[in-house]
Design a protein around this motif. Structure first.
Motif, mmCIF file in Angstrom:
data_model
loop_
_atom_site.group_PDB
_atom_site.id
_atom_site.type_symbol
_atom_site.label_atom_id
_atom_site.label_comp_id
_atom_site.label_asym_id
_atom_site.label_seq_id
_atom_site.Cartn_x
_atom_site.Cartn_y
_atom_site.Cartn_z
ATOM 1 N N SER A 174 27.226 -19.602 81.189
ATOM 2 C CA SER A 174 26.097 -19.696 82.110
ATOM 3 C C SER A 174 26.619 -20.094 83.477
ATOM 4 C CB SER A 174 25.079 -20.727 81.594
ATOM 5 O OG SER A 174 24.644 -20.407 80.278
ATOM 6 N N ASP A 224 7.485 -23.121 81.633
ATOM 7 C CA ASP A 224 7.989 -23.941 80.540
ATOM 8 C C ASP A 224 8.943 -24.985 81.095
ATOM 9 O OD1 ASP A 224 6.555 -22.553 78.540
ATOM 10 O OD2 ASP A 224 8.045 -20.945 78.609
ATOM 11 N N LEU A 260 18.680 -17.690 73.619
ATOM 12 C CA LEU A 260 18.151 -17.199 74.896
ATOM 13 C C LEU A 260 16.770 -16.585 74.722
ATOM 14 C CD1 LEU A 260 21.409 -15.629 76.356
ATOM 15 C CD2 LEU A 260 20.294 -17.739 77.104
ATOM 16 N N ARG A 261 16.565 -15.888 73.618
ATOM 17 C CA ARG A 261 15.243 -15.313 73.353
ATOM 18 C C ARG A 261 14.197 -16.413 73.219
ATOM 19 N NH1 ARG A 261 16.939 -11.943 69.999
ATOM 20 N NH2 ARG A 261 16.686 -13.166 68.084
ATOM 21 N N VAL A 297 18.453 -16.228 81.679
ATOM 22 C CA VAL A 297 17.157 -16.896 81.699
ATOM 23 C C VAL A 297 17.178 -17.927 82.827
ATOM 24 C CG1 VAL A 297 15.456 -18.155 80.342
ATOM 25 C CG2 VAL A 297 17.038 -16.597 79.193
ATOM 26 N N VAL A 315 17.822 -12.478 85.777
ATOM 27 C CA VAL A 315 17.133 -11.673 84.769
ATOM 28 C C VAL A 315 17.816 -10.316 84.608
ATOM 29 C CG1 VAL A 315 14.970 -10.508 84.223
ATOM 30 C CG2 VAL A 315 14.931 -12.851 85.079
ATOM 31 N N VAL A 320 11.448 -18.837 84.652
ATOM 32 C CA VAL A 320 10.824 -19.099 83.353
ATOM 33 C C VAL A 320 10.270 -20.514 83.298
ATOM 34 C CG1 VAL A 320 11.284 -19.335 80.873
ATOM 35 C CG2 VAL A 320 12.218 -17.391 82.150
ATOM 36 N N TYR A 327 16.030 -21.069 84.967
ATOM 37 C CA TYR A 327 15.265 -22.319 84.984
ATOM 38 C C TYR A 327 15.615 -23.080 86.253
ATOM 39 C CZ TYR A 327 13.248 -22.369 80.275
ATOM 40 O OH TYR A 327 12.486 -22.101 79.167
ATOM 41 N N LEU A 348 14.336 -19.413 74.544
ATOM 42 C CA LEU A 348 14.117 -20.021 75.858
ATOM 43 C C LEU A 348 13.243 -19.140 76.735
ATOM 44 C CD1 LEU A 348 17.699 -21.417 76.502
ATOM 45 C CD2 LEU A 348 15.619 -22.780 76.241
ATOM 46 N N ARG A 349 13.387 -17.844 76.642
ATOM 47 C CA ARG A 349 12.505 -16.945 77.394
ATOM 48 C C ARG A 349 11.057 -17.085 76.933
ATOM 49 N NH1 ARG A 349 16.617 -13.137 76.252
ATOM 50 N NH2 ARG A 349 17.944 -12.729 78.063
ATOM 51 N N ASP A 350 10.886 -17.272 75.616
ATOM 52 C CA ASP A 350 9.542 -17.319 75.033
ATOM 53 C C ASP A 350 8.922 -18.719 75.061
ATOM 54 O OD1 ASP A 350 9.854 -14.649 74.489
ATOM 55 O OD2 ASP A 350 10.367 -14.929 72.373
#
Length: 305
Positions: free
Chosen positions: A66, A170, A202-203, A114, A109, A137, A116, A205-207
């Protein structure tokens, strides 16, 4: 949004903001990985400034390459920091003219990451400066390093103001460690992932399939309309935040305050281990906070919005 406590998967304890000698951290990457693995974490995102640090995962720790990027805001000289969690390419060279916050979020993106927003209170950000950035996000609701250094680690006011604008947002809690052992292991994010892999983390965290904590554990959470039932580690207070001038709360103790909620179960010392809280009619969103006797806190993401 889906309730992560009602979703199949595994809870993974994540450190999502940490630095190595590739930027301004004290430990080289391999030592930082060993440190967080020994500390009982499941996931580590290495977020060196303008560097995508790649380090192999281990049997016990999923490592996500990251970065942490700078972005300019509207006023000259003002900037924000943005976590680029899981980007699949190195960031572009940092030039004299920083990209805007929206451009930075878009780049993250587009490169599989993701975005933040990091430590808005420490950065002195104003909520209206975030109004035009749809790509983010979420935000760091708590940054332990900023709290240790300057007493500006908690950004829940920024978070609530963004939610009151009607924007989805979020939150995560992080160490932002630079000196492991001194500023690590203070805050983390529990992610509900379908499996132990970078893609699954990661999915989630996106959701928004996660909650944040500096100590308390949320064991279960159920929704029935606008009523929330929660089971948690022993708490001195459980609060449902639902917008300006609204909310519900229960407080431990024989004469503990109740407003819009009931204590369902207690520990032997009288602390709350299960509670039911109801949001007032018309509440635009709701998020839950669980606080223990030491003042440590857990934060859910918005339960509806």
């Amino acid at each position: 949004m889906p309730n992560p406590f009602a979703t199949p998967g595994v809870w993974l304890r994540c450190a999502l903001h940490a630095h190595t000698t590739n930027s301004d951290g004290e430990f080289p990457p391999e030592f930082l990985v060993r440190h967080y693995e020994r500390a009982g974490f499941d996931v580590l995102a290495i977020t060196d400034h303008w560097v995508r640090t790649k380090q192999a995962s281990t049997n016990g720790l999923v490592v996500i390459p990251s970065s942490e990027l700078d972005a300019r805001l509207g006023d000259p000289g003002r900037k924000a920091h943005v976590l680029a969690l899981g980007v699949n390419e190195d960031p572009p060279p940092r030039g004299a003219d920083l990209p805007t916050l929206a451009d930075t979020a878009d780049w993250i993106v587009q490169h599989g990451g993701v975005p933040y927003l990091a430590h808005p209170y420490w950065s002195g950000l104003r909520t209206h400066e975030l109004e035009r950035c749809d790509g983010l996000v979420g935000v760091e609701v708590y940054n332990a390093g900023c709290e240790l250094e300057a007493g500006r680690g908690l950004s829940s006011v920024h978070w609530d103001e963004i939610l009151e604008m009607g924007r989805p947002c979020d939150a995560i809690a992080v160490d932002d460690t630079h000196h492991p052992g001194f500023d690590s292991g203070f805050a983390w994010t529990w992610v509900r992932a379908s499996e132990r892999s970078p893609a699954a983390v990661l999915r989630a965290l996106r959701d928004g399939a996660c909650y944040s904590s500096t100590g308390p554990v949320i064991e279960d959470l159920r929704l029935a309309g606008r009523t929330v039932e929660v089971r948690c580690s022993p708490a001195s207070r459980v609060t449902l935040l639902t917008g300006r001038g609204r909310g519900a709360s229960v407080v431990a103790g024989r004469l503990g305050y109740r407003h819009g909620g009931d204590i369902l179960e207690r520990a032997d010392d009288g602390s709350v281990t299960a509670a039911r809280l109801a949001a007032p009619a018309g509440a635009p969103y709701a998020r839950l906070e669980v606080r223990d006797a030491r003042g440590e806190t857990a934060w859910t993401n918005p339960l509806w919005r």
